[in-house]
Design an enzyme around this catalytic site. Sequence first.
Site, short mmCIF file in Angstrom:
data_model
loop_
_atom_site.label_atom_id
_atom_site.label_comp_id
_atom_site.label_asym_id
_atom_site.label_seq_id
_atom_site.Cartn_x
_atom_site.Cartn_y
_atom_site.Cartn_z
N THR A 53 18.42 -4.42 1.66
CA THR A 53 18.61 -5.38 0.57
C THR A 53 17.27 -5.61 -0.13
OG1 THR A 53 20.21 -6.44 2.04
CG2 THR A 53 19.64 -7.62 0.02
N GLU A 65 27.75 -8.91 11.27
CA GLU A 65 27.61 -10.35 11.06
C GLU A 65 28.09 -11.15 12.28
OE1 GLU A 65 28.14 -9.28 6.41
OE2 GLU A 65 29.84 -10.08 7.52
#
Lengths: 204, 204, 204, 204
Positions: free
Chosen positions: B109, B170
Site C-alpha cells: 500500500t 485481516e
Amino acid sequence: MFRLQLQEEPGPVDNLEERNIAWAVDQIVEETRRVLERISPSEAEAFIQELETANRIFFFGAGRSGFVLRTFCMRLMQLGFNVFYVGETITPRIQPGDLLTVISGSGETGHTCGLVKQAHQRQARTVAITAHRNSTAGQVADVAVVIPGATKLVLAQEEDSHQCPGSLFEQAAFLFLEAVVMLLFHLKLGRDREKMLARHADLE
Amino acid sequence: MFRLQLQEEPGPVDNLEERNIAWAVDQIVEETRRVLERISPSEAEAFIQELETANRIFFFGAGRSGFVLRTFCMRLMQLGFNVFYVGETITPRIQPGDLLTVISGSGETGHTCGLVKQAHQRQARTVAITAHRNSTAGQVADVAVVIPGATKLVLAQEEDSHQCPGSLFEQAAFLFLEAVVMLLFHLKLGRDREKMLARHADLE
Amino acid sequence: MFRLQLQEEPGPVDNLEERNIAWAVDQIVEETRRVLERISPSEAEAFIQELETANRIFFFGAGRSGFVLRTFCMRLMQLGFNVFYVGETITPRIQPGDLLTVISGSGETGHTCGLVKQAHQRQARTVAITAHRNSTAGQVADVAVVIPGATKLVLAQEEDSHQCPGSLFEQAAFLFLEAVVMLLFHLKLGRDREKMLARHADLE
Amino acid sequence: MFRLQLQEEPGPVDNLEERNIAWAVDQIVEETRRVLERISPSEAEAFIQELETANRIFFFGAGRSGFVLRTFCMRLMQLGFNVFYVGETITPRIQPGDLLTVISGSGETGHTCGLVKQAHQRQARTVAITAHRNSTAGQVADVAVVIPGATKLVLAQEEDSHQCPGSLFEQAAFLFLEAVVMLLFHLKLGRDREKMLARHADLE
C-alpha cells in the site's frame, strides 16, 4: 519466545510458568469458538434477511465494537450494498425502508440506543448486535442478534474470559460478521473475486 | 436456517447442499487457526519489545486492516500506552524514540510504505504487520510480523481461502493483536479490570 | 475583556497595549478578504463546471484543510451530489468520469499528490485547491484553484499574516468553498431549504 | 465567469442579473462580520480562561460544526494543549478537572447535550458554543459562547441569511475559533512559528 513471569494471581487460570503468544492465541480461539457456537442460527438468518431487503443500510457502534462494525460495513459496500456509517461525512437522512444496524456489547450505550429509537420514529427497521437480549438495545430493536460474549459489564452470567472486559464479545462479533460476509460473497457474487475487487477502494 | 443454493463451482469446497452460518463460522475459525499457527513467536516477541520500549506509538493502516489496527490502538491506550493514530485530529509530529506500527496485507500500500520511510527519516522505529515478508513494508520496517493469510493480491503462494480476498489476513491479524493485548493485560495490569476500565472512554 | 500583555516583538504588528478577541477577529476578516479578492473568477468557474459534470466526486485533504474540505463534501451531499471522502468506510474505487478534488496549501503534501496521480491513471479528472500554482498538486491537477493565503511553508512571496502558519490559507479556502456552496444552493435548489434539509443527516 | 440565471424569487436579495463567486464571497463576508460583531467579549474571555485552566480538553460536535471544531482542536494540540476529540481512537475517560467543549448551532443536538450532562456527572467543566442561549446546551453548560448566526432551525429571530441553513453559524464559529487561536498563538507562543511547527503532524 516472549515470557511473561506473572505473580500469583487469583482466578481460574492455570498457573503456567510461561505465558506466550501461542498460549494467548489458543485461549482466544477457544473462548471465541464457545461463544460462536451459542449464536442462534435463526437470529443470523433474520439479520441476513433484513440486510437483503433493506433499501439502504446505516451502521453505528461506539468504541472497538464500532471499528468491528466498520469492517463489516466496508465489505457490504464491496459486495454491492448501499451502506452508510453514522457520523461520517456523506451520511444522509435515514428514510422509511432503510435499516439501522447497531452494535453494543452491553446493549446500554446511551447514544446507540438513542439512534435505534430515532430510526424507529423515521419508520426505519433496526437490528441490534449485543451480548444481552434483555438490554435496552436488545429489546427495542426489531431484530436482536445475541453474541453471548463477555462485555465490559463483567456480569456474573457472562461467559468467563481471561481477557480484557469486552474483548470476547468483540472477537465473536467480528468473526460472526465475517461469516455473514462469507455467505453473502458466495450467495450474491458466486465467490467472484473480480466483481468484489472492482468496488474495492484504490485511493486510500 | 438460511440456505444458500449455490451453482456448481470449481475449487476445493465440498459441494454442500446447504451453506449456513455455522458452516461459515467453522470455515473461518479453521482457516484462521491455520494462519495463526504459522506466526513466528520470535517476531511476536520482537513486536512486543518494540511496544514496551517506545516512547510513543503511532499506528496506521488503510481500509479494513486499518480498522483492525484501531481496535488494537484503543486497547493500548486503555492499558496505559502513549498512542496515536495517523490522520486523527490530535496526532502530533513523530520524534526519535517513537515507534510507527503499520499494517498492510500486501505490504505494498503506497501511502503506508511512504509513512514507514518518513518515520525512518525522523529516527523513529517501525514495525510492519504484513502477509508478505518480501514486500516493501516487510523489507523496509525494522521489525516485520508476518501473518501469512490470503490478501487481496490472491497470490498462488498464499494460504487457500474460501473467503473474500484479504479477509483471512485481516481475521488472523485481529486475533493475533488480541493475543498481544491479552499478554500485555496480564503482564502490565495483572489482569486488573478496574485499572483498565478507569481509562475506558465514557463519552462516546 | 481578555487582555494579552505581550512582550515586545519584531515584525509588522503595531504595538497595541491590548489585543483582544475583537482585534483578532478584525485581523482575520481583513487578511481573509485580501486573499479572497485575489482568487481568479475563471478558476472558480472551471471548478464549478467540474463539479457539475462529474459522475461522482471524491475528496481528500490532510490536516485542517481536510476538515475544511469535509464541510464542503457534506454540503454537496445535501445538495444532491454523489460524493465520497477518501479514507472513509464506504468509499469505493474511483472510475473514469469521476472527479477527485484535493486541497493542499503547500501543494506538496506527499499522499495528496500521490492520489492525484493515481486518479489520473484511472482516467478520472482532478482539481487541486492550493496556495501555490507551481506546486506539484497545482501542476499535476487538471484544474488548479489558487487561494493565495499564507501556508505552513511561510514563504517570502506569501501574503503576510499575523496568524499561525497555514491559517490564512485554510480560512480563505473555507469561505471560498462556502461561496461555491451558496451559488450551487441558488442554482440547483433555487434556495429551497426544505429540499436541502430533506437530505441532512438526522442520526448524528 | 460563471453565471447563474435565476428565476425571480421572493426575499431581500437584489435582483442581480449575474450572481458569481465574487458576489457570493461578499455576501458571506458581510453576513459573517455582522454575526461576529455580536459575540460577547466577556463570553470569549470566559471561554479562553476555561481552556487555560483545564487539565485536559475534550471536544465534540456533530456534522459540519464538528469539522469546524476539529480544526480548532488540532490547533490547540499544536499550541501545546492536552486535547482529545470524542469518538476518536485514543480518547480516554473524562475526569474531574477536565473540560468538555461542544458546538451545536441549535443547541438541541441530542447526543451533544447528553455528553454535556455526562461530563457534569464526572465533575468536568463544560463550554457550549451555540447560536441560542436559551437552548438545552446553552443552559446546561457552565459557559455558553453565543454565536448568533442562522442555524438549520431557520428561526424568525435568527440573523437573516441568503445561505443554506446552518452555514452562517458555522462560518462565524470557525472565524471566532480562529481568533481564539490567534490570541493563544500570540500569548502562549509569542508568535513563534517554529515552536508550533515542531508539533505539527508530519505523518499525514
